[in-house]
Design a protein around this motif. Structure first.
Motif, PDB file in Angstrom:
ATOM      1  N   THR A  80       0.847  -1.192   0.000  1.00  0.00           N
ATOM      2  CA  THR A  80       0.000   0.000   0.000  1.00  0.00           C
ATOM      3  C   THR A  80       0.884   1.244   0.000  1.00  0.00           C
ATOM      4  O   THR A  80       2.074   1.181   0.338  1.00  0.00           O
ATOM      5  CB  THR A  80      -0.915   0.023   1.239  1.00  0.00           C
ATOM      6  OG1 THR A  80      -0.111  -0.031   2.420  1.00  0.00           O
ATOM      7  CG2 THR A  80      -1.849  -1.184   1.225  1.00  0.00           C
ATOM      8  N   ALA A  81       0.280   2.344  -0.378  1.00  0.00           N
ATOM      9  CA  ALA A  81       1.036   3.594  -0.405  1.00  0.00           C
ATOM     10  C   ALA A  81       1.445   3.996   1.010  1.00  0.00           C
ATOM     11  O   ALA A  81       0.687   3.835   1.967  1.00  0.00           O
ATOM     12  CB  ALA A  81       0.198   4.692  -1.040  1.00  0.00           C
ATOM     13  N   GLY A  82       2.651   4.479   1.148  1.00  0.00           N
ATOM     14  CA  GLY A  82       3.124   4.913   2.448  1.00  0.00           C
ATOM     15  C   GLY A  82       2.535   6.252   2.850  1.00  0.00           C
ATOM     16  O   GLY A  82       1.867   6.934   2.068  1.00  0.00           O
ATOM     17  N   GLU A  83       2.765   6.622   4.096  1.00  0.00           N
ATOM     18  CA  GLU A  83       2.280   7.907   4.604  1.00  0.00           C
ATOM     19  C   GLU A  83       3.375   8.954   4.422  1.00  0.00           C
ATOM     20  O   GLU A  83       4.509   8.781   4.860  1.00  0.00           O
ATOM     21  CB  GLU A  83       1.932   7.771   6.085  1.00  0.00           C
ATOM     22  CG  GLU A  83       1.380   9.059   6.688  1.00  0.00           C
ATOM     23  CD  GLU A  83       0.983   8.881   8.135  1.00  0.00           C
ATOM     24  OE1 GLU A  83       0.954   9.903   8.871  1.00  0.00           O
ATOM     25  OE2 GLU A  83       0.713   7.733   8.538  1.00  0.00           O
ATOM     26  N   ARG A  84       3.045  10.026   3.707  1.00  0.00           N
ATOM     27  CA  ARG A  84       4.021  11.064   3.420  1.00  0.00           C
ATOM     28  C   ARG A  84       3.946  12.159   4.487  1.00  0.00           C
ATOM     29  O   ARG A  84       2.858  12.606   4.868  1.00  0.00           O
ATOM     30  CB  ARG A  84       3.760  11.671   2.039  1.00  0.00           C
ATOM     31  CG  ARG A  84       4.691  12.821   1.683  1.00  0.00           C
ATOM     32  CD  ARG A  84       4.471  13.297   0.269  1.00  0.00           C
ATOM     33  NE  ARG A  84       4.826  12.254  -0.700  1.00  0.00           N
ATOM     34  CZ  ARG A  84       4.749  12.430  -2.016  1.00  0.00           C
ATOM     35  NH1 ARG A  84       4.299  13.589  -2.513  1.00  0.00           N
ATOM     36  NH2 ARG A  84       5.086  11.452  -2.831  1.00  0.00           N
ATOM     37  N   VAL A  85       5.114  12.590   4.951  1.00  0.00           N
ATOM     38  CA  VAL A  85       5.209  13.656   5.940  1.00  0.00           C
ATOM     39  C   VAL A  85       5.848  14.883   5.280  1.00  0.00           C
ATOM     40  O   VAL A  85       6.945  14.792   4.737  1.00  0.00           O
ATOM     41  CB  VAL A  85       6.049  13.218   7.158  1.00  0.00           C
ATOM     42  CG1 VAL A  85       6.253  14.382   8.120  1.00  0.00           C
ATOM     43  CG2 VAL A  85       5.377  12.040   7.872  1.00  0.00           C
ATOM     44  N   THR A  86       5.124  15.993   5.304  1.00  0.00           N
ATOM     45  CA  THR A  86       5.665  17.242   4.784  1.00  0.00           C
ATOM     46  C   THR A  86       6.314  18.017   5.926  1.00  0.00           C
ATOM     47  O   THR A  86       5.674  18.313   6.935  1.00  0.00           O
ATOM     48  CB  THR A  86       4.551  18.099   4.152  1.00  0.00           C
ATOM     49  OG1 THR A  86       3.944  17.354   3.086  1.00  0.00           O
ATOM     50  CG2 THR A  86       5.122  19.386   3.589  1.00  0.00           C
ATOM     51  N   LYS A 118       6.679  14.532  13.733  1.00  0.00           N
ATOM     52  CA  LYS A 118       5.662  13.700  13.085  1.00  0.00           C
ATOM     53  C   LYS A 118       6.184  12.283  12.815  1.00  0.00           C
ATOM     54  O   LYS A 118       5.448  11.306  12.972  1.00  0.00           O
ATOM     55  CB  LYS A 118       5.219  14.355  11.783  1.00  0.00           C
ATOM     56  CG  LYS A 118       4.440  15.653  11.990  1.00  0.00           C
ATOM     57  CD  LYS A 118       3.990  16.241  10.663  1.00  0.00           C
ATOM     58  CE  LYS A 118       3.182  17.518  10.876  1.00  0.00           C
ATOM     59  NZ  LYS A 118       2.740  18.112   9.583  1.00  0.00           N
ATOM     60  N   TYR A 159       4.727   8.819  14.406  1.00  0.00           N
ATOM     61  CA  TYR A 159       4.339   7.670  13.578  1.00  0.00           C
ATOM     62  C   TYR A 159       5.031   6.405  14.064  1.00  0.00           C
ATOM     63  O   TYR A 159       4.389   5.347  14.198  1.00  0.00           O
ATOM     64  CB  TYR A 159       4.710   7.928  12.119  1.00  0.00           C
ATOM     65  CG  TYR A 159       4.473   6.744  11.212  1.00  0.00           C
ATOM     66  CD1 TYR A 159       3.205   6.442  10.737  1.00  0.00           C
ATOM     67  CD2 TYR A 159       5.538   5.902  10.852  1.00  0.00           C
ATOM     68  CE1 TYR A 159       2.991   5.348   9.930  1.00  0.00           C
ATOM     69  CE2 TYR A 159       5.334   4.802  10.049  1.00  0.00           C
ATOM     70  CZ  TYR A 159       4.048   4.530   9.582  1.00  0.00           C
ATOM     71  OH  TYR A 159       3.848   3.436   8.773  1.00  0.00           O
ATOM     72  N   GLN A 189       3.299   2.971  15.546  1.00  0.00           N
ATOM     73  CA  GLN A 189       3.513   1.638  14.994  1.00  0.00           C
ATOM     74  C   GLN A 189       4.240   0.695  15.957  1.00  0.00           C
ATOM     75  O   GLN A 189       4.542  -0.431  15.625  1.00  0.00           O
ATOM     76  CB  GLN A 189       4.326   1.755  13.706  1.00  0.00           C
ATOM     77  CG  GLN A 189       3.624   2.524  12.593  1.00  0.00           C
ATOM     78  CD  GLN A 189       2.354   1.832  12.103  1.00  0.00           C
ATOM     79  OE1 GLN A 189       2.350   0.625  11.914  1.00  0.00           O
ATOM     80  NE2 GLN A 189       1.290   2.607  11.953  1.00  0.00           N
TER      81      GLN A 189
END
Length: 266
Positions: free
Chosen positions: A241-247, A255, A259, A263
């Motif tokens: 699945t697509a990962g979670e992007r952090v800006t 952040k 995360y 997890q």
């Protein structure tokens, strides 16, 4: 002059996707690229180093289907003298005990140019497709010979094989009279690359094919139907699945830490 047998195995490439067959839940070997197991390359290298130092003959022994000849030729191209291929459909799905029984029987059929049997059997500590890590020790029990397993260094001298085994508790020195079986770890050496000359020479080297009948093993004692363990079902791993992007706007580190905590990684 030392007679050495190296046990090798063709395994699915670790970079290929591995899956189980739908029918009997054995490893689907045709679904992935196949290679000579890396740990077996180190076992071959160690055998060749012993030969180069003390003389002798190196044979490889492999159990597997027709496709296993690719791995056998790789070992021959590295410098091994000849090979024995145990190839019988009844071996499909054999567990570690059954495989060890068949290999032990096959070893009894291996003869060298001097008419004698193997002095040393060298194997990898574990195959990357099963990670059982017990086959060399089981073979030693069947043959009634000493075993030196998980070795990171080997020395052959005075009719004995000795070396170092590294464990979580430390490094231990081991020694055994010949004949003996040895398994090696990835720390034993760095395997050589086959030269063009070696690749061409491998095409002319002898590969003896044996069946279960040739080695006196009853097909009813091996194979998936007679294995000590049975896989009754399997669940494919979920798709990626697509990962979670952090800006990062000044709080990127916080952040990422949040995360990782979420997890339960940290």
């Amino acid at each position: 002059m030392t007679n050495i047998v190296v046990l090798i195995k063709q395994v699915p490439d670790t970079w290929s996707e591995r899956k189980l067959s739908d029918g009997d839940y054995t490893l689907d070997r045709d679904a992935a690229d196949a290679v000579l197991d890396e740990i077996n390359e180190r076992a071959v290298e160690e055998a060749l180093l012993l030969k180069e130092k003390d003389g002798g003959e190196v044979k490889v022994l492999s159990a597997g289907p027709d496709r296993a000849t690719e791995a056998i030729r790789k070992a021959l191209s590295m410098g091994c003298d000849s090979a024995v291929h145990l190839n019988d459909p009844a071996l499909h799905g054999s567990d570690a005990i059954q495989t060890s029984w068949a290999l032990a029987a096959a070893l009894g059929q291996v003869e060298f140019e001097n008419g004698e049997a193997a002095d040393i059997v060298i194997a990898g500590n574990e195959a990357t497709d099963g990670r059982i890590g017990a086959v060399p020790a089981i073979i030693a029990e069947y043959l009634g010979i000493p075993q030196l397993t998980q070795m990171r260094k080997l020395v052959l001298a005075g009719g004995k094989i000795s070396g170092e085994r590294e464990t979580d508790e430390g490094v231990f020195g081991l020694e055994a009279d010949l004949p003996a079986i040895v398994s090696v770890t990835e720390k034993i050496n760095e395997p050589r690359f086959p030269s063009f000359k070696g690749i061409m020479a491998a095409k002319k080297k002898t590969v003896q094919t044996l069946t279960l009948a040739d080695i006196g093993v009853d097909p009813e004692t091996v194979g998936v139907a007679n294995a000590g363990t049975t896989v009754t079902s399997s669940t494919p791993k979920p798709p990626k699945t697509a990962g979670e992007r952090v800006t990062d706007e000044g709080e990127g580190g916080d952040k990422i830490a949040e995360y990782l905590v979420g997890q339960k990684i940290i």
